[in-house]
Design a protein around this motif. Structure first.
Motif, PDB file in Angstrom:
ATOM      1  N   TRP A   1       0.847  -1.196   0.000  1.00  0.00           N
ATOM      2  CA  TRP A   1       0.000   0.000   0.000  1.00  0.00           C
ATOM      3  C   TRP A   1       0.876   1.236   0.000  1.00  0.00           C
TER       4      TRP A   1
ATOM      5  N   VAL B   1       1.459   5.117   0.645  1.00  0.00           N
ATOM      6  CA  VAL B   1       0.943   6.065   1.633  1.00  0.00           C
ATOM      7  C   VAL B   1       1.652   7.412   1.478  1.00  0.00           C
TER       8      VAL B   1
ATOM      9  N   LEU C   1       4.956   9.485  13.042  1.00  0.00           N
ATOM     10  CA  LEU C   1       4.396   8.488  12.130  1.00  0.00           C
ATOM     11  C   LEU C   1       5.334   8.219  10.954  1.00  0.00           C
TER      12      LEU C   1
ATOM     13  N   MET D   1       8.405   8.196  10.999  1.00  0.00           N
ATOM     14  CA  MET D   1       9.529   7.370  11.447  1.00  0.00           C
ATOM     15  C   MET D   1       9.080   6.075  12.112  1.00  0.00           C
ATOM     16  N   TYR D   2       7.789   5.869  12.139  1.00  0.00           N
ATOM     17  CA  TYR D   2       7.231   4.739  12.888  1.00  0.00           C
ATOM     18  C   TYR D   2       7.592   3.411  12.211  1.00  0.00           C
TER      19      TYR D   2
ATOM     20  N   GLY E   1       6.597   0.486  12.830  1.00  0.00           N
ATOM     21  CA  GLY E   1       5.443  -0.385  12.650  1.00  0.00           C
ATOM     22  C   GLY E   1       4.849  -0.310  11.248  1.00  0.00           C
ATOM     23  N   PHE E   2       4.925   0.860  10.627  1.00  0.00           N
ATOM     24  CA  PHE E   2       4.408   0.985   9.267  1.00  0.00           C
ATOM     25  C   PHE E   2       5.341   0.314   8.263  1.00  0.00           C
TER      26      PHE E   2
ATOM     27  N   ARG F   1       5.522  -3.482   7.916  1.00  0.00           N
ATOM     28  CA  ARG F   1       4.398  -4.120   7.247  1.00  0.00           C
ATOM     29  C   ARG F   1       4.470  -3.797   5.760  1.00  0.00           C
TER      30      ARG F   1
ATOM     31  N   PHE G   1       3.422  -1.171   4.193  1.00  0.00           N
ATOM     32  CA  PHE G   1       3.148   0.228   3.903  1.00  0.00           C
ATOM     33  C   PHE G   1       4.392   0.918   3.357  1.00  0.00           C
TER      34      PHE G   1
END
Lengths: 211, 211
Positions: free
Chosen positions: B84, B86, B98, B100-101, B103-104, B107, B109
């Protein structure tokens, strides 16, 4: 109050409604329909009706809800008729964003102190609160009877912070670090995983495409 | 797939399970029990069993779930078997967090670009991505077929950003600005209100105290 039967999704939506109700209350509106609450808070009318049904009759059929009463009642349900003292540990980007987040200040949350291990961050001021050295965490919590601790540290530090929170007597912990924490049974723990929000979206898009 | 009957709370937990399953898959574990998934992801065993029951029989009674198959299946349900694209608009503290997150990025993203109106922020680099001027938003979305737009601007700018997102063809919007946005029916919109998390906690504490 039979609060224990209320699903968490309803609680989360009550929180959203109450923010909208506080706006319309300021504007001086006296009565509001569930449809208006739905539109103003971006929730489906069916959800609003279902959620408000948990709390008995606060409306009059064909007339609507008394804004002030409904708002006051929802705030009470959410525990926001009292003030909550909060501290935050880990003033990176996310921690700084939360420290400055108006949504907390507009409610009954009193940000008592911010903490970081990094000497370069100690002393920096966010919305009038200077970052304190991490070593003072336990003392500050005890002296101020802090209720809630927020963790925005790296995952590697989160359990250590949690243990100090518990030791110092907080009632609840809001954890943004991507890890599973161990807490005693009497502590309320809520883990916030920001990626989850994106994944609920991709689920919805993917579901549509497969229709 | 009867995905439309699945409650959102289940979807959000699947997202959490999948992050735990990716850890144990890397560790080489082949079989796992629902109790182990519960413990590892910080969710009650009853919830895990209920959630996994939505997806038929991926386990063998008394033996457990095949980690790899279960994980693959959950990722597919979440739409994470595809990539995906973004973009994010508004590189304040939350936007930067966000951007630098991890978690994204861990996955599927793909953060394509970051935007801000502030010339002082344009050019700053977060995890290898430089902040672009806001004027380029529509062009970048169209040229890259971006799927999802994230809004971390002040509330006053959020609808304007939303309109450009819709005009440029995103499928979904994740909004962190504290306001209600208007989008056409075909756009998936998810509002994240960070204060909600604190208020679910205070509800839980208040409920306990009233017991």
């Amino acid at each position: 109050m039979k609060s224990y039967k209320i699903p968490e999704a309803t609680i989360a939506r009550l929180s959203v409604y109450s923010r909208f109700l506080s706006q319309v209350e300021v504007q001086g509106l006296e009565l509001i329909s569930s449809g208006e609450i739905a539109e103003g808070s971006g929730v489906s009318p069916a959800h609003v009706r279902k959620d408000l049904a948990y709390f008995g009759e606060f409306g009059t059929r064909g007339v609507g809800y008394n804004v002030k009463e409904l708002h006051k009642h929802i705030l009470k349900i959410l525990g926001l008729d009292e003030k909550w003292k909060v501290v935050l540990v880990g003033v990176g980007h996310l921690g700084a964003a939360l420290a400055m987040y108006r949504g907390f200040r507009d409610r009954k949350f009193d940000m008592v102190a911010l903490f970081d291990v990094d000497p370069n961050k100690v002393g920096k001021v966010y919305e009038g609160i200077a970052v304190s050295p991490f070593e003072q965490l336990e003392k500050v919590i005890k002296e101020n009877n802090v209720d809630i601790g927020i963790i925005t540290t790296p995952a590697s530090e989160a359990q250590k912070v949690t243990d100090i929170f518990v030791q110092a007597g907080v009632k609840a912990i809001l954890n943004f670090a991507p890890c599973v924490l161990t807490v005693p049974y009497h502590i309320e723990l809520r883990n916030v995983d920001l990626a989850v929000n994106l994944e609920v979206l991709t689920f919805n898009i993917a579901s549509k495409q497969k229709k």
